[in-house]
Design a protein around this motif. Structure first.
Motif, PDB file in Angstrom:
ATOM      1  N   VAL A   1     -40.157  -0.353 -35.461  1.00 50.94           N
ATOM      2  CA  VAL A   1     -39.130  -0.415 -34.010  1.00 50.94           C
ATOM      3  C   VAL A   1     -38.764   0.548 -34.100  1.00 50.94           C
ATOM      4  CG1 VAL A   1     -39.180  -2.117 -32.027  1.00 50.94           C
ATOM      5  CG2 VAL A   1     -40.246  -2.656 -33.378  1.00 50.94           C
ATOM      6  N   GLU A   2     -38.079   1.627 -32.759  1.00 45.18           N
ATOM      7  CA  GLU A   2     -37.261   2.336 -32.324  1.00 45.18           C
ATOM      8  C   GLU A   2     -37.121   2.323 -31.353  1.00 45.18           C
ATOM      9  OE1 GLU A   2     -37.904   6.325 -34.403  1.00 45.18           O
ATOM     10  OE2 GLU A   2     -39.368   6.456 -33.600  1.00 45.18           O
ATOM     11  N   GLN A   3     -35.980   3.086 -30.377  1.00 42.03           N
ATOM     12  CA  GLN A   3     -35.283   3.747 -28.726  1.00 42.03           C
ATOM     13  C   GLN A   3     -35.649   4.812 -29.090  1.00 42.03           C
ATOM     14  OE1 GLN A   3     -30.859   2.684 -28.463  1.00 42.03           O
ATOM     15  NE2 GLN A   3     -31.202   4.235 -26.851  1.00 42.03           N
ATOM     16  N   GLY A   4     -36.749   4.974 -27.921  1.00 42.62           N
ATOM     17  CA  GLY A   4     -37.191   5.971 -27.127  1.00 42.62           C
ATOM     18  C   GLY A   4     -36.445   6.728 -25.872  1.00 42.62           C
TER      19      GLY A   4
ATOM     20  N   TYR B   1     -45.950  -8.496 -28.939  1.00 36.05           N
ATOM     21  CA  TYR B   1     -44.756  -7.981 -28.543  1.00 36.05           C
ATOM     22  C   TYR B   1     -43.771  -9.418 -28.258  1.00 36.05           C
ATOM     23  CZ  TYR B   1     -47.290  -3.685 -29.994  1.00 36.05           C
ATOM     24  OH  TYR B   1     -47.378  -2.674 -29.466  1.00 36.05           O
ATOM     25  N   LEU B   2     -43.286  -9.984 -28.980  1.00 42.46           N
ATOM     26  CA  LEU B   2     -42.240 -11.252 -28.486  1.00 42.46           C
ATOM     27  C   LEU B   2     -40.322 -10.420 -28.989  1.00 42.46           C
ATOM     28  CD1 LEU B   2     -43.026 -13.346 -31.404  1.00 42.46           C
ATOM     29  CD2 LEU B   2     -43.703 -12.793 -28.823  1.00 42.46           C
ATOM     30  N   GLN B   3     -39.249 -10.823 -27.460  1.00 38.10           N
ATOM     31  CA  GLN B   3     -37.887 -11.334 -27.665  1.00 38.10           C
ATOM     32  C   GLN B   3     -37.460 -12.511 -27.545  1.00 38.10           C
ATOM     33  OE1 GLN B   3     -36.393  -8.823 -24.576  1.00 38.10           O
ATOM     34  NE2 GLN B   3     -35.249 -11.126 -23.795  1.00 38.10           N
TER      35      GLN B   3
ATOM     36  N   ILE C   1     -40.040  -7.784 -32.800  1.00 41.60           N
ATOM     37  CA  ILE C   1     -39.466  -7.110 -32.060  1.00 41.60           C
ATOM     38  C   ILE C   1     -38.090  -6.142 -31.446  1.00 41.60           C
ATOM     39  CG2 ILE C   1     -42.051  -6.230 -32.463  1.00 41.60           C
ATOM     40  CD1 ILE C   1     -41.675  -5.129 -28.635  1.00 41.60           C
ATOM     41  N   LEU C   2     -38.162  -7.254 -30.722  1.00 48.67           N
ATOM     42  CA  LEU C   2     -36.387  -7.139 -29.603  1.00 48.67           C
ATOM     43  C   LEU C   2     -35.578  -8.767 -30.016  1.00 48.67           C
ATOM     44  CD1 LEU C   2     -37.648  -6.215 -26.236  1.00 48.67           C
ATOM     45  CD2 LEU C   2     -37.093  -4.705 -28.158  1.00 48.67           C
ATOM     46  N   MET C   3     -34.184  -8.661 -29.540  1.00 52.57           N
ATOM     47  CA  MET C   3     -33.711  -9.649 -30.133  1.00 52.57           C
ATOM     48  C   MET C   3     -32.195  -9.246 -28.471  1.00 52.57           C
ATOM     49  SD  MET C   3     -31.232 -11.660 -32.888  1.00 52.57           S
ATOM     50  CE  MET C   3     -30.940 -13.257 -32.245  1.00 52.57           C
TER      51      MET C   3
ATOM     52  N   ARG D   1     -35.719  -3.965 -35.457  1.00 54.71           N
ATOM     53  CA  ARG D   1     -35.412  -4.575 -34.118  1.00 54.71           C
ATOM     54  C   ARG D   1     -34.564  -4.087 -33.323  1.00 54.71           C
ATOM     55  NH1 ARG D   1     -34.582  -8.637 -37.282  1.00 54.71           N
ATOM     56  NH2 ARG D   1     -37.424  -8.443 -36.969  1.00 54.71           N
ATOM     57  N   LEU D   2     -34.499  -3.836 -32.362  1.00 55.07           N
ATOM     58  CA  LEU D   2     -34.357  -3.419 -31.038  1.00 55.07           C
ATOM     59  C   LEU D   2     -33.144  -4.548 -30.577  1.00 55.07           C
ATOM     60  CD1 LEU D   2     -36.006  -0.649 -29.637  1.00 55.07           C
ATOM     61  CD2 LEU D   2     -34.994  -0.297 -31.184  1.00 55.07           C
ATOM     62  N   TYR D   3     -31.433  -4.182 -30.408  1.00 60.04           N
ATOM     63  CA  TYR D   3     -31.197  -5.588 -29.688  1.00 60.04           C
ATOM     64  C   TYR D   3     -30.213  -5.208 -28.420  1.00 60.04           C
ATOM     65  CZ  TYR D   3     -31.261  -6.581 -34.913  1.00 60.04           C
ATOM     66  OH  TYR D   3     -31.742  -6.742 -35.814  1.00 60.04           O
ATOM     67  N   SER D   4     -29.866  -5.996 -27.248  1.00 57.22           N
ATOM     68  CA  SER D   4     -29.467  -6.057 -26.336  1.00 57.22           C
ATOM     69  C   SER D   4     -28.434  -7.199 -25.775  1.00 57.22           C
ATOM     70  CB  SER D   4     -30.213  -6.139 -25.438  1.00 57.22           C
ATOM     71  OG  SER D   4     -29.694  -5.760 -23.617  1.00 57.22           O
ATOM     72  N   ALA D   5     -27.115  -6.529 -25.377  1.00 54.19           N
ATOM     73  CA  ALA D   5     -26.052  -7.991 -25.507  1.00 54.19           C
ATOM     74  C   ALA D   5     -26.791  -8.703 -24.686  1.00 54.19           C
ATOM     75  CB  ALA D   5     -25.037  -7.300 -24.641  1.00 54.19           C
ATOM     76  N   SER D   6     -27.185  -8.547 -23.223  1.00 52.30           N
ATOM     77  CA  SER D   6     -27.410  -9.514 -22.231  1.00 52.30           C
ATOM     78  C   SER D   6     -28.800  -9.520 -21.421  1.00 52.30           C
ATOM     79  CB  SER D   6     -26.252  -9.868 -21.331  1.00 52.30           C
ATOM     80  OG  SER D   6     -26.547 -10.598 -20.376  1.00 52.30           O
ATOM     81  N   THR D   7     -29.688  -9.795 -20.826  1.00 52.62           N
ATOM     82  CA  THR D   7     -30.076  -9.925 -19.469  1.00 52.62           C
ATOM     83  C   THR D   7     -29.580  -9.480 -18.678  1.00 52.62           C
ATOM     84  OG1 THR D   7     -31.611 -12.034 -18.458  1.00 52.62           O
ATOM     85  CG2 THR D   7     -32.122 -10.975 -20.524  1.00 52.62           C
TER      86      THR D   7
END
Length: 913
Positions: A301-304, A375-377, A415-417, A444-450
């Motif tokens: 998994v990578e950021q495009g 695909y799960l977040q 794949i996402l968190m 996996r890829l990460y994000s601070a907040s929705t």
């Protein structure tokens, strides 16, 4: 002698309770002794419950709700489901365990899966420790407490909030999975050798066709010589690779890492081919062995630029939210088959992604996702407005983050968190968590907040809006020639946050499905209010009309984001209903993930699937003689090239007659793209009557369709009726004289209507017009020249956006012909059009705007024409009768005016009613 007998009895009882015991594990599921501790005294000196033999019983795994423990609840909440039994506080669970003699000098671990929330463990009279993970199993090391023989194991589970949390947080709050108390997954005591495998992590390298295995051992006990065998197999199949390395305690302390080549023919994991491997790791030390097997998938998994990339190509996430709604148990399942049922349903409706909104599911969900290619977040149990305020809470979230990554990090579906939902406060704290997670586990890829601040460390961004504008689509429009390309074109892939959210009327037949710990008393309240206002007989019609309208909306919402080439995906709220936080009936599935009968999976997949045909229409309503020009696109995120094939199209009427047809030649369509197919041009000439037409398109096994409406250019004017814009004495005289009267009021009190149904739910979002849809008496002769279904399709867009719904609740014998369906909380009878006999005449009331820019409002013009023809005809024969004062009451400003003239007639009649 007496003590010996008691001990033997305890041993026998404990033996019976250990129904499933093998040489490595004691299964503790079954009957436990139990006691509530609402005052929280059970740990205080003199009141220690772990020193007593508890007297009640309960079955674990399970919750206090399932055991009928707590306060019997008779409340009827309208903003959520109602628990039959409510309890918040400490609860104690106790039983005996028998430790076999052969476990002596080995490591013994207690595994408690899904405790809620703080869990404290005692063995006999000794405190073992406390854990507080909401997302992963609570693990307790009991080696020094459990010698061979009988022991009393006592657990205290306290479901009170440990840290300040937002009231909506799905990981802890009452409104979805409920704030249950208990343990609902695996409950077991496991034994291991002193030196055993603690953790194995696998890092796939698809480019080099290998995996890096990182193995951690449990103990720093010195050993001189040992070995580690690594075997990779296709899951349930053949051996792919094997490797053996020699180790000692020094190597173990430094960390064991081994690259394993899998050969040239590796099989990748994705949504289309969720191929799985197993790594069996066996440790040999001092003549003893320990084995651990983990499942993994070969994926990267990578950021495009605009998309999340999987295995070197873009993917587009067609997602749904899981908001922890479990109407039978009140808590999430730890059974793989339950999650496979849910995910199979999600895939059946064309989706490939599930976001767990402000919570993390049990491992069973990840296992099901692995097997099905979902695909799960996952998220921390975080939805807070004051990030950074409480250091202890911040430490808890960091510890929880590492626990989730340790427990579920090998699962290819993960794949996402994201830290959590719509957080606010100090985003430096959230970004710090992201950076630590990225360093700790890069799989996996990460994000601070929705849906809030976009940080520099985000590898993807889930939001309503970016710096360039709104990306979330809540409702469609009659035109489909638009997208969110500009707004989605930022520095990371963006996923549209909580799209859709159009609510419908509840289906009261679902009440009988609530046979578990929760009851749908909110449904009962709504039904009673509907009954009180005399409309219970319309309940099913309300449900079907608003449901059809919701399906219509979701088709357009989904297609708008499929048209968007720069979109990373969307997360629909929702595919299934959300009965908490205000009772949001937003799903085409009910809260049980079961169909409401509104749309088949096959039909839904026409607009939501790996491959979808798309039409860019400038508008939906036309005049005869106009040109219908449609730009055709294709969304193709399937795995293979679509070979060159013609697109076949046809325009048909409601009887299936072909008005026009043709083909478009095409090139090969590459996967993971949105491409153009060409333009369809159709002359809409020769149409002499109003009609609904359907544009159908198909290419290979893919098809889709869109409705349009065509109206004749010229219509003759009707004269055999009275047209008026005001209710006044003159209008009343016309009725007294026996005339047919069409009243399109210039002004009337009521709610300004809107085509789209209410957003999310009318309890949490109390804003106008508080209408969830439109019910149309489509068989009524007034629509002879205005084709319509029983719900509002796109030809009603302009009409409803320029209409008023009057409150007709007091008119018991009147059923509106065009009825705005009020929110299920208030259930007023709202009418846009109705008819009645009044005095010697007949009255038709239509509350629409007949003037503003009317030349460009084709559907409104045609509706008025159809109404005029009806009112002027002998078919105009209202069934019901109204008194003039009843009409007058709908126009109170008129009544006031008459009062100023000295007329008291209307008021006196009202008082006499």
């Amino acid at each position: 002698m007496r003590k010996t007998v008691v001990l033997l009895l305890l041993c026998f009882v404990a033996y019976l309770m250990q129904a499933k015991t093998d040489s490595l594990k004691i299964d503790l599921s079954g009957m436990w002794r139990f006691q509530l501790d609402p005052m929280g005294f059970g740990k205080t000196p003199g009141s220690e419950l772990y020193l007593d033999k508890l007297v009640e019983t309960i079955v674990l795994p399970g919750s206090t709700d399932q055991g009928g423990k707590g306060i019997k609840n008779n409340a009827r909440y309208v903003d959520r489901l109602s628990r039959k039994f409510e309890y918040q506080g400490a609860a104690w669970y106790q039983r005996e365990v028998v430790i076999p003699e052969e476990w002596k000098n080995k490591d013994i671990v207690l595994n408690l899966e899904r405790c809620h929330w703080e869990t404290t463990v005692f063995v006999d009279e000794q405190l073992v420790g406390m854990d507080e993970s909401l997302s992963t199993p609570n693990i307790f090391h009991l080696t020094k407490y459990l010698t061979p023989g009988v022991h009393t194991l006592t657990l205290c589970v306290d479901n009170r909030l440990k840290y300040p949390m937002d009231q909506w947080n799905h990981g802890t709050a009452e409104y979805t999975q409920t704030n249950w108390n208990g343990i609902i997954g695996d409950i077991s005591i496991q034994v291991k050798e002193k030196v055993h495998i603690r953790r194995v992590n696998v890092y796939p390298d698809i480019e080099n066709k290998s995996v890096l295995a990182k193995v951690e051992l449990s103990s720093l006990t010195t050993f001189q010589k040992g070995s580690l065998e690594l075997h990779v197999r296709e899951k349930g199949g053949k051996l792919v690779a094997t490797h053996q390395i020699g180790i000692d305690s020094l190597v173990a302390q430094e960390g064991i890492e081994q690259t394993i080549n899998l050969g040239k023919q590796i099989k990748l994991w994705d949504e289309f081919n969720p191929f799985l491997y197993e790594l069996e790791t066996t440790l040999h030390v001092d003549g003893k062995q320990d084995t651990r097997t983990i499942t993994f998938g070969m994926r990267n998994v990578e950021q495009g630029k605009h998309h999340v990339r999987l295995n070197g190509h873009d993917i587009h996430l067609r997602g749904v939210l899981d908001c922890a709604v479990f109407p039978l148990t009140g808590y999430p399942s730890t059974c793989v088959e339950d999650w496979k049922r849910i995910f199979s349903t999600v895939k059946e409706y064309g989706m490939n992604h599930v976001r767990f909104h402000s919570w993390c599911p049990p491992e069973a969900a990840f296992m099901a996702g692995d097997e099905l290619g979902m695909y799960l977040q996952a998220e921390l149990p975080m939805w807070i407005k004051d990030v950074g305020k409480y250091p202890a809470r911040r430490d808890f979230f960091e510890k929880e983050m590492y626990a989730i990554l340790d427990a579920y990090g090998n699962h290819p579906s993960f794949i996402l968190m994201c830290n959590g939902n719509e957080n606010e406060g100090d985003f430096a704290v959230l970004e710090d968590l992201v950076k630590k997670a990225q360093t700790y586990d890069n799989r996996r890829l990460y994000s601070a907040s929705t849906a809030r601040t976009h940080t520099a460390s985000d590898q993807y961004y889930v939001s309503h809006v970016t710096s360039k504008g709104w990306i979330t689509v809540y409702e469609g429009t009659p035109s489909t020639d638009w997208d969110r390309n500009k707004e989605s074109d930022i520095d990371v892939p963006v996923i549209a946050h909580e799209t859709g959210q159009r609510c419908m009327y509840p289906n009261f037949d679902e009440i009988r499905k609530y046979t578990g710990v929760l009851e749908a008393r909110n449904f009962e309240v709504f039904r009673e209010r509907l009954t009180k206002n005399g409309m219970l007989h319309q309940a099913n019609d309300f449900f079907k009309a608003t449901g059809a309208h919701t399906v219509l909306q979701y088709k357009e919402v989904n297609e708008s984001l499929l048209r968007t080439r720069t979109s990373g995906g969307f997360q629909l709220l929702g595919l299934a209903d959300f009965p908490g936080q205000g009772s949001a009936f937003v799903g085409i599935l009910d809260a049980f993930w079961e169909s409401k009968g509104l749309v088949s999976p096959e039909k839904f997949r026409e607009s939501c699937a790996p491959t979808v045909l798309l039409a860019r229409l400038q508008k939906r309503t036309f005049l005869s003689g106009e040109q219908l020009k449609v730009k055709m696109d294709i969304y193709h995120f399937g795995k293979d090239v679509l070979k060159k094939e013609k697109l076949n199209w046809s325009l048909i009427d409601e009887d299936g007659k072909i008005i026009s047809k043709g083909t478009l030649d095409n090139k090969n369509i590459q996967p993971y793209t949105v491409d153009s197919l060409g333009t369809i041009d159709i002359d809409l000439d020769g149409i002499t009557h109003a009609c609904q037409l359907t544009l159908k398109a198909g290419m290979g096994g893919v098809k889709n369709e869109w409705n349009i409406w065509v109206y004749p250019q010229q219509t003759e004017k009707q004269t055999n009726f009275v047209y008026t814009r005001k209710w006044n004495e003159e209008t009343l005289k016309m009725l007294e004289d026996g005339n047919n009267v069409l009243l399109i009021p210039e002004k009337c009190e009521g709610r300004k209507t809107h085509f789209a149904s209410h957003f999310w739910n009318p309890i949490m979002f109390n804003w106008n017009p508080m209408i969830v849809g439109t019910l149309i008496n489509a068989q009524h002769p007034v629509f002879r020249c205005f084709p319509t279904k029983s719900y509002a399709d796109w030809q009603w867009w302009d009409i409803l956006n320029h209409a008023t719904a009057m409150d007709l609740t007091a008119l018991n014998n009147i059923t509106p012909i065009i009825q705005s369906i009020d929110s299920y909380e208030t259930n007023q009878k709202l009418g846009i059009a109705f008819e009645a006999k009044v005095r010697k005449g007949k009255l038709f009331v239509l509350c629409v705007d007949p003037e503003s820019d009317i030349d460009n409002r084709l559907a409104t013009r045609q509706l008025i024409t159809s109404v005029e023809k009806y009112v002027a005809s002998d078919r105009f024969d209202p069934r019901d009768t109204l008194q003039s004062y009843e009409i007058e009451a709908l126009f109170p400003t008129i009544s006031i005016s008459k009062k100023q003239k000295g007329s008291q007639t209307a008021i006196q009649q009202l008082l006499n009613k």
